[in-house]
Design a protein around this motif. Structure first.
Motif, mmCIF file in Angstrom:
data_model
loop_
_atom_site.group_PDB
_atom_site.id
_atom_site.type_symbol
_atom_site.label_atom_id
_atom_site.label_comp_id
_atom_site.label_asym_id
_atom_site.label_seq_id
_atom_site.Cartn_x
_atom_site.Cartn_y
_atom_site.Cartn_z
ATOM 1 N N TRP A 91 176.562 99.570 81.195
ATOM 2 C CA TRP A 91 175.707 99.646 80.013
ATOM 3 C C TRP A 91 176.415 100.373 78.877
ATOM 4 O O TRP A 91 176.454 99.907 77.733
ATOM 5 C CB TRP A 91 174.404 100.360 80.354
ATOM 6 N N GLN B 293 176.176 90.489 84.865
ATOM 7 C CA GLN B 293 174.758 90.191 84.674
ATOM 8 C C GLN B 293 174.230 90.810 83.381
ATOM 9 O O GLN B 293 173.412 90.196 82.668
ATOM 10 C CB GLN B 293 173.967 90.698 85.878
ATOM 11 N N LEU B 294 174.700 92.009 83.053
ATOM 12 C CA LEU B 294 174.267 92.656 81.814
ATOM 13 C C LEU B 294 174.749 91.876 80.598
ATOM 14 O O LEU B 294 173.984 91.625 79.656
ATOM 15 C CB LEU B 294 174.789 94.091 81.779
ATOM 16 N N SER C 44 172.708 88.850 80.108
ATOM 17 C CA SER C 44 171.378 89.160 79.561
ATOM 18 C C SER C 44 171.441 89.398 78.062
ATOM 19 O O SER C 44 170.442 89.224 77.355
ATOM 20 C CB SER C 44 170.784 90.389 80.256
ATOM 21 N N LEU D 179 165.752 95.172 83.276
ATOM 22 C CA LEU D 179 166.456 93.953 83.667
ATOM 23 C C LEU D 179 166.144 93.575 85.112
ATOM 24 O O LEU D 179 165.957 92.397 85.428
ATOM 25 C CB LEU D 179 167.964 94.135 83.491
ATOM 26 N N ARG E 126 162.737 92.041 85.301
ATOM 27 C CA ARG E 126 162.677 90.696 84.722
ATOM 28 C C ARG E 126 163.469 89.689 85.551
ATOM 29 O O ARG E 126 163.534 88.512 85.195
ATOM 30 C CB ARG E 126 163.217 90.710 83.286
ATOM 31 N N GLU F 105 166.724 89.699 85.914
ATOM 32 C CA GLU F 105 168.002 89.429 85.280
ATOM 33 C C GLU F 105 169.139 90.262 85.863
ATOM 34 O O GLU F 105 170.295 90.104 85.453
ATOM 35 C CB GLU F 105 167.900 89.673 83.772
ATOM 36 N N LEU F 106 168.825 91.147 86.792
ATOM 37 C CA LEU F 106 169.846 91.998 87.398
ATOM 38 C C LEU F 106 169.495 92.244 88.853
ATOM 39 O O LEU F 106 168.370 92.629 89.172
ATOM 40 C CB LEU F 106 169.930 93.343 86.659
#
Length: 303
Positions: A130, A160-161, A164, A264, A267, A269-270
């Motif tokens: 991040w 994955q980040l 996204s 994330l 959702r 997404e991670l």
């Protein structure tokens, strides 16, 4: 309580399980009954004495923890709350233990969708990704991002980040399939410098000559973010002379970013990849796995 400590530098067998008093949380801190401990490649290097981040032994390694609040000297949490985080890094957090006293601001609530094992695997690698991609890198939709070491701890989260965030993601890895990268380059068979170009940002998690070789794949004004060569003055000068940006990242506790990672996860997404878990007593075996390299995700201790 039990802790894992060491009284000398050396191989995995210097790690021993011993009894110690429970820590007492100070004001603004909580006492966490630890359920799982995430391990990171830095820790075997500290154990072996490669550099004195914690001073000479004895010391207790470990930063990634997930568990249950036992007592709270803060309004932020109550006993029974499930929390996880990376307290105090780079100072000693004494995470290889059954109980850890940690600043409340360095922890966040664990979502029900994450097990304690998965949650303990996330903080160091998730915060590194991040802070590298969002805070330093400013990745935006449409950017071309190259993630080195996409099968490892930081790399698999970074892929994955970046996805996204809307980036086109390329990774060098032996195994990063299923994580959403647009292009996977098998570094064992292909030289990435021959097949990659016009990259906006490179995230380097490998070290060695990877960062220097990445210079040729960046677009004019491109950006290298490295988690392993942040103090290489010669490399910094080379990037600056070429008109490229160079940023080194040393991960820091960050509850805002942790909550972003949790969002994330919630959702879908991670997801956190855990390669292997070990019981608390088998810490030496866990360190041997990390030192073997070629990790596919994280190694976690269960308490």
């Amino acid at each position: 309580m039990r802790i894992i400590t060491q009284h000398s530098y050396g191989g995995p067998d210097v790690l021993t399980v011993e009894d110690a008093p429970e820590p007492r949380p100070r004001p603004t801190e909580v006492l966490v009954r630890v359920e799982a401990i995430g391990l990171n490649p830095l820790e075997p290097r500290l154990r072996a004495g490669e550099f004195p981040l914690l001073g000479p032994p004895p010391f207790v390694l470990g930063w990634d923890i997930s568990g249950v609040v036992e007592t709270a000297q803060t309004w932020r949490f109550r006993p029974g709350d499930e929390v996880f985080g990376m307290p105090l890094f780079p100072r000693a957090a004494n995470g290889y233990a059954e109980f850890v006293a940690a600043p409340a601001l360095h922890l966040v609530r664990k979502p029900a969708s994450l097990s304690h094992v998965e949650a303990a695997a996330l903080p160091v690698v998730g915060l590194t990704a991040w802070q590298g991609l969002v805070d330093l890198g400013g990745v935006r939709a449409g950017d071309r991002v190259l993630v080195h070491g996409g099968g490892g701890g930081v790399g698999h989260v970074a892929i994955q980040l970046a996805k996204s965030l809307g980036a086109h993601v390329i990774t060098t890895a032996a195994d990063a399939f299923g994580l959403g990268a647009d292009e996977v380059i098998d570094y064992r068979a292909v030289d990435f410098t021959e097949v990659v170009s016009d990259v906006d940002l490179v995230l380097d998690t490998l070290g060695g000559d990877t960062a220097a070789r990445s210079l040729s794949v960046l677009r004019p004004g491109g950006h290298l973010v490295t988690a392993v060569a942040e103090e290489d003055e010669e490399l910094i000068a080379k990037f600056e002379a070429a008109g490229m940006r160079f940023s080194g990242i040393a991960v820091e506790p960050d509850p805002v970013a942790l909550r972003g990672l949790v969002a994330l996860v919630e959702r879908g997404e991670l997801r956190v990849r855990v390669q292997e878990t070990f019981p608390f007593e088998r810490i030496a075996d866990a360190h041997r796995v990390i030192e073997g390299g070629h990790l596919r995700g994280k190694v976690v201790l269960t308490v």
